[in-house]
Design an enzyme around this catalytic site. Sequence first.
Site, short mmCIF file in Angstrom:
data_model
loop_
_atom_site.label_atom_id
_atom_site.label_comp_id
_atom_site.label_asym_id
_atom_site.label_seq_id
_atom_site.Cartn_x
_atom_site.Cartn_y
_atom_site.Cartn_z
NE ARG A 129 1.61 -91.62 -57.75
CZ ARG A 129 0.84 -91.27 -58.77
NH1 ARG A 129 0.02 -92.16 -59.30
NH2 ARG A 129 0.88 -90.06 -59.26
CE LYS A 151 21.32 -99.90 -47.04
NZ LYS A 151 22.76 -99.68 -46.75
CD GLU A 193 29.42 -107.04 -49.34
OE1 GLU A 193 29.21 -107.04 -48.11
OE2 GLU A 193 29.38 -106.01 -50.05
CE LYS A 234 21.68 -106.59 -46.19
NZ LYS A 234 22.16 -106.24 -47.54
CD GLU A 244 22.68 -97.57 -44.02
OE1 GLU A 244 22.93 -98.69 -44.45
OE2 GLU A 244 23.03 -96.51 -44.58
NE ARG A 248 19.99 -102.33 -44.13
CZ ARG A 248 19.02 -102.60 -44.99
NH1 ARG A 248 17.77 -102.31 -44.68
NH2 ARG A 248 19.28 -103.17 -46.14
CG ASN A 252 27.06 -99.30 -45.35
OD1 ASN A 252 26.91 -99.85 -46.44
ND2 ASN A 252 26.10 -98.60 -44.77
CG HIS A 255 30.24 -101.34 -48.05
ND1 HIS A 255 30.67 -102.40 -47.27
CD2 HIS A 255 29.45 -101.88 -49.01
CE1 HIS A 255 30.14 -103.52 -47.74
NE2 HIS A 255 29.41 -103.23 -48.79
CG HIS A 259 30.31 -97.59 -51.73
ND1 HIS A 259 29.18 -97.35 -50.99
CD2 HIS A 259 30.20 -98.86 -52.17
CE1 HIS A 259 28.42 -98.44 -50.98
NE2 HIS A 259 29.03 -99.36 -51.69
CG HIS A 273 30.35 -104.00 -54.35
ND1 HIS A 273 30.40 -102.72 -53.83
CD2 HIS A 273 29.75 -104.77 -53.40
CE1 HIS A 273 29.85 -102.71 -52.62
NE2 HIS A 273 29.44 -103.94 -52.34
#
Length: 375
Positions: A129, A151, A193, A234, A244, A248, A252, A255, A259, A273
């Site tokens: 957990r 993330k 990036e 960032k 996000e 935020r 992306n 992206h 993606h 990527h």
Amino acid sequence: MSTENALKPIIVPIDLGDRAYDIEIAPDVLDRLGGILTEKFPGARFGVVTDLNVEKNQWARLQKSLEAHGLNYALISIPPGENAKSMARLDSVVFALLKEKLERNDIVLAFGGGVIGDLAGFAAAIMRRGMDFVQIPTSLLAQVDSSVGGKTGVNSPHGKNLIGAFHQPRFVAADLGVLETLSERHFRAGYAEVVKYGLIDDEEFFFWLEENQPEIFAGGPARAEAIARACRAKARVVVADEREMGQRALLNLGHTFGHALESATGYSDRLIHGEGVAIGMALAHRFSTKLGLSNAQDDARVVAHLKKAGLPTNLSDIPGDLPPTADLLDLIAQDKKVSRGALTFILTKGIGKAFIEKNVNPDQVFEFLNEERQK
């Protein structure tokens, strides 16, 4: 910026209250990490999650540092590549960590590129957990993007990063020395990036990159400065919008298209990527111009810089055939920014002027992609 200053550690704080942590950028932080971990986590055991390539090229340095401080560790090494970000691989990593009897107060070390960071971070998030973890990014892309901000997750056949959690690391060790073993292709992909941060809201940084890109690639002092500036950018966004819920999403840029293209190519070596992000940023600028939001001059300047860095900018730059445009649009519709079925894109009004556009007309996206396929 002198070479001497470039070699001094650069600390970038992520100010998230009781979950605050630092990014340390230096050429020798990996060699000093045993001492840092001893101080930060006294008495802890460490589960080191890495891949076979990083183990071959970088593990000896980290192992030496851990053992010099008498730290107890277990090494878990998996095959490299984007396909490792799967539920099956996540299960194997969690099983290995449990088999090593790591306890809740022990620490997971994510030692690798973005794939390892996302996978090991997610494993830490769900282990007992929630276990703490440390990011030790070994690629440029991971150092400036995926290792920072919490993330974590894995891919799904439905799309990239759709299964995961927000789980902040306790420390990020960005060692400049490890970048020397990167392939030229992966360094270039990581640079996409870096460029992204200039295109979002810092046109001066983009102009600086235009002037300093050769030195960044050559490994001069500008490399450390570029990484630090990207991390600060960032950090600013993450602190303002950790989960996000708003701004935020600007991170992306490129992206949504990228993606979808990664998914369309099976998360394979056809398109890694950062290359997907480069094409995605070029597409986002051209789509913005098509919608009357941006201008062709800025588009051309962005594309010229990406090409100078050796990055792809067109769909035709991807080896092999792509699925039909309708299938690409279906993949875009799986993007995490989609809200109640409405398409959301990060578009731009020019260099450094990105914004979130909701309720984008799918027919316009379909028409645009069909036009792009002809280039």
